[in-house]
Write a protein that holds these residues in place. Sequence first.
Motif, PDB file in Angstrom:
ATOM      1  N   VAL A  28       2.600  39.407 105.085  1.00 10.48           N
ATOM      2  CA  VAL A  28       2.333  40.788 104.690  1.00 10.48           C
ATOM      3  C   VAL A  28       1.195  40.875 103.681  1.00 10.48           C
ATOM      4  CG1 VAL A  28       3.349  42.839 103.615  1.00 10.48           C
ATOM      5  CG2 VAL A  28       4.685  41.486 105.209  1.00 10.48           C
ATOM      6  N   LEU A  29       1.140  39.957 102.730  1.00 13.36           N
ATOM      7  CA  LEU A  29       0.080  39.983 101.719  1.00 13.36           C
ATOM      8  C   LEU A  29      -1.289  39.759 102.362  1.00 13.36           C
ATOM      9  CD1 LEU A  29      -0.621  40.249  98.755  1.00 13.36           C
ATOM     10  CD2 LEU A  29      -0.251  37.795  98.510  1.00 13.36           C
ATOM     11  N   THR A  30      -1.370  38.829 103.277  1.00  6.88           N
ATOM     12  CA  THR A  30      -2.629  38.577 103.982  1.00  6.88           C
ATOM     13  C   THR A  30      -3.014  39.779 104.828  1.00  6.88           C
ATOM     14  OG1 THR A  30      -2.131  36.220 104.045  1.00  6.88           O
ATOM     15  CG2 THR A  30      -3.788  37.014 105.578  1.00  6.88           C
ATOM     16  N   ALA A  31      -2.052  40.384 105.496  1.00 12.68           N
ATOM     17  CA  ALA A  31      -2.323  41.579 106.308  1.00 12.68           C
ATOM     18  C   ALA A  31      -2.846  42.718 105.434  1.00 12.68           C
ATOM     19  CB  ALA A  31      -1.069  42.017 107.046  1.00 12.68           C
ATOM     20  N   ALA A  32      -2.300  42.867 104.234  1.00 17.11           N
ATOM     21  CA  ALA A  32      -2.764  43.911 103.318  1.00 17.11           C
ATOM     22  C   ALA A  32      -4.189  43.632 102.838  1.00 17.11           C
ATOM     23  CB  ALA A  32      -1.818  44.023 102.128  1.00 17.11           C
ATOM     24  N   ALA A  33      -4.492  42.373 102.569  1.00  8.59           N
ATOM     25  CA  ALA A  33      -5.843  42.015 102.124  1.00  8.59           C
ATOM     26  C   ALA A  33      -6.862  42.249 103.235  1.00  8.59           C
ATOM     27  CB  ALA A  33      -5.874  40.553 101.670  1.00  8.59           C
ATOM     28  N   ILE A  34      -6.509  41.899 104.447  1.00  7.01           N
ATOM     29  CA  ILE A  34      -7.412  42.135 105.579  1.00  7.01           C
ATOM     30  C   ILE A  34      -7.614  43.631 105.795  1.00  7.01           C
ATOM     31  CG2 ILE A  34      -7.670  41.868 108.078  1.00  7.01           C
ATOM     32  CD1 ILE A  34      -6.168  39.195 107.798  1.00  7.01           C
ATOM     33  N   ALA A  35      -6.543  44.403 105.695  1.00  3.73           N
ATOM     34  CA  ALA A  35      -6.632  45.855 105.853  1.00  3.73           C
ATOM     35  C   ALA A  35      -7.520  46.461 104.773  1.00  3.73           C
ATOM     36  CB  ALA A  35      -5.245  46.484 105.813  1.00  3.73           C
ATOM     37  N   LEU A  36      -7.420  45.963 103.563  1.00  3.35           N
ATOM     38  CA  LEU A  36      -8.282  46.448 102.487  1.00  3.35           C
ATOM     39  C   LEU A  36      -9.752  46.169 102.801  1.00  3.35           C
ATOM     40  CD1 LEU A  36      -8.678  47.619  99.642  1.00  3.35           C
ATOM     41  CD2 LEU A  36      -8.381  45.299  98.768  1.00  3.35           C
ATOM     42  N   GLY A  37     -10.031  44.964 103.269  1.00  5.25           N
ATOM     43  CA  GLY A  37     -11.405  44.620 103.628  1.00  5.25           C
ATOM     44  C   GLY A  37     -11.932  45.462 104.768  1.00  5.25           C
ATOM     45  N   ASN A  38     -11.119  45.689 105.795  1.00  2.93           N
ATOM     46  CA  ASN A  38     -11.528  46.529 106.923  1.00  2.93           C
ATOM     47  C   ASN A  38     -11.797  47.960 106.475  1.00  2.93           C
ATOM     48  OD1 ASN A  38      -9.199  44.878 109.130  1.00  2.93           O
ATOM     49  ND2 ASN A  38     -11.353  44.427 108.815  1.00  2.93           N
ATOM     50  N   THR A  39     -10.970  48.464 105.592  1.00  2.00           N
ATOM     51  CA  THR A  39     -11.134  49.830 105.105  1.00  2.00           C
ATOM     52  C   THR A  39     -12.397  49.962 104.265  1.00  2.00           C
ATOM     53  OG1 THR A  39      -8.743  50.077 105.097  1.00  2.00           O
ATOM     54  CG2 THR A  39     -10.000  51.692 103.849  1.00  2.00           C
ATOM     55  N   LEU A  40     -12.629  49.014 103.374  1.00  2.00           N
ATOM     56  CA  LEU A  40     -13.848  49.053 102.564  1.00  2.00           C
ATOM     57  C   LEU A  40     -15.094  48.959 103.433  1.00  2.00           C
ATOM     58  CD1 LEU A  40     -12.841  46.868  99.496  1.00  2.00           C
ATOM     59  CD2 LEU A  40     -13.245  49.332  99.551  1.00  2.00           C
ATOM     60  N   GLU A  41     -15.042  48.147 104.458  1.00  2.00           N
ATOM     61  CA  GLU A  41     -16.171  48.009 105.374  1.00  2.00           C
ATOM     62  C   GLU A  41     -16.508  49.355 106.027  1.00  2.00           C
ATOM     63  OE1 GLU A  41     -17.243  45.554 109.461  1.00  2.00           O
ATOM     64  OE2 GLU A  41     -15.220  45.463 108.624  1.00  2.00           O
ATOM     65  N   ALA A  42     -15.503  50.060 106.495  1.00  2.00           N
ATOM     66  CA  ALA A  42     -15.730  51.347 107.150  1.00  2.00           C
ATOM     67  C   ALA A  42     -16.264  52.392 106.176  1.00  2.00           C
ATOM     68  CB  ALA A  42     -14.436  51.847 107.785  1.00  2.00           C
ATOM     69  N   VAL A  43     -15.700  52.447 104.991  1.00  2.00           N
ATOM     70  CA  VAL A  43     -16.115  53.453 104.008  1.00  2.00           C
ATOM     71  C   VAL A  43     -17.525  53.175 103.496  1.00  2.00           C
ATOM     72  CG1 VAL A  43     -15.618  54.424 101.732  1.00  2.00           C
ATOM     73  CG2 VAL A  43     -13.772  54.060 103.359  1.00  2.00           C
ATOM     74  N   VAL A  44     -17.821  51.930 103.174  1.00  2.00           N
ATOM     75  CA  VAL A  44     -19.162  51.580 102.686  1.00  2.00           C
ATOM     76  C   VAL A  44     -20.195  51.806 103.786  1.00  2.00           C
ATOM     77  CG1 VAL A  44     -20.616  49.670 101.912  1.00  2.00           C
ATOM     78  CG2 VAL A  44     -18.371  50.019 100.895  1.00  2.00           C
ATOM     79  N   GLY A  45     -19.880  51.426 105.012  1.00  2.00           N
ATOM     80  CA  GLY A  45     -20.800  51.640 106.122  1.00  2.00           C
ATOM     81  C   GLY A  45     -21.086  53.114 106.346  1.00  2.00           C
ATOM     82  N   ALA A  46     -20.058  53.935 106.331  1.00  2.00           N
ATOM     83  CA  ALA A  46     -20.252  55.378 106.514  1.00  2.00           C
ATOM     84  C   ALA A  46     -21.045  55.981 105.360  1.00  2.00           C
ATOM     85  CB  ALA A  46     -18.902  56.074 106.642  1.00  2.00           C
ATOM     86  N   THR A  47     -20.819  55.495 104.157  1.00  2.00           N
ATOM     87  CA  THR A  47     -21.571  55.990 103.000  1.00  2.00           C
ATOM     88  C   THR A  47     -23.047  55.641 103.114  1.00  2.00           C
ATOM     89  OG1 THR A  47     -19.606  55.807 101.612  1.00  2.00           O
ATOM     90  CG2 THR A  47     -21.720  55.928 100.487  1.00  2.00           C
ATOM     91  N   LEU A  48     -23.350  54.415 103.527  1.00  2.00           N
ATOM     92  CA  LEU A  48     -24.748  54.017 103.698  1.00  2.00           C
ATOM     93  C   LEU A  48     -25.434  54.825 104.791  1.00  2.00           C
ATOM     94  CD1 LEU A  48     -24.518  50.132 103.411  1.00  2.00           C
ATOM     95  CD2 LEU A  48     -25.555  51.716 101.781  1.00  2.00           C
TER      96      LEU A  48
END
Length: 71
Positions: A28-48
């Motif tokens: 679960v901890l690894t899944a949460a870390a991966i989800a955080l990275g995926n979410t940041l990737e989408a938000v930063v990409g959309a912002t750029l």
Amino acid sequence: MRRDARRLWPAVAAGAFFVNATTPGVNVLTAAAIALGNTLEAVVGATLVRRRSFRPQLDETRHVLRFARLG
């Protein structure tokens, strides 16, 4: 991801967490870390993309090249 990804980040996070949490061998901890990275990737990409006034149609070669360079 759509240009309004900052508004859709909860769905990205939930989907990424669900997919990773149901993968065999991923805790679960690894899944949460991966989800955080995926979410940041989408938000930063959309912002750029939004800051660069990107045309989502990609109807001209220069727009395609600009998008590739941005990535």
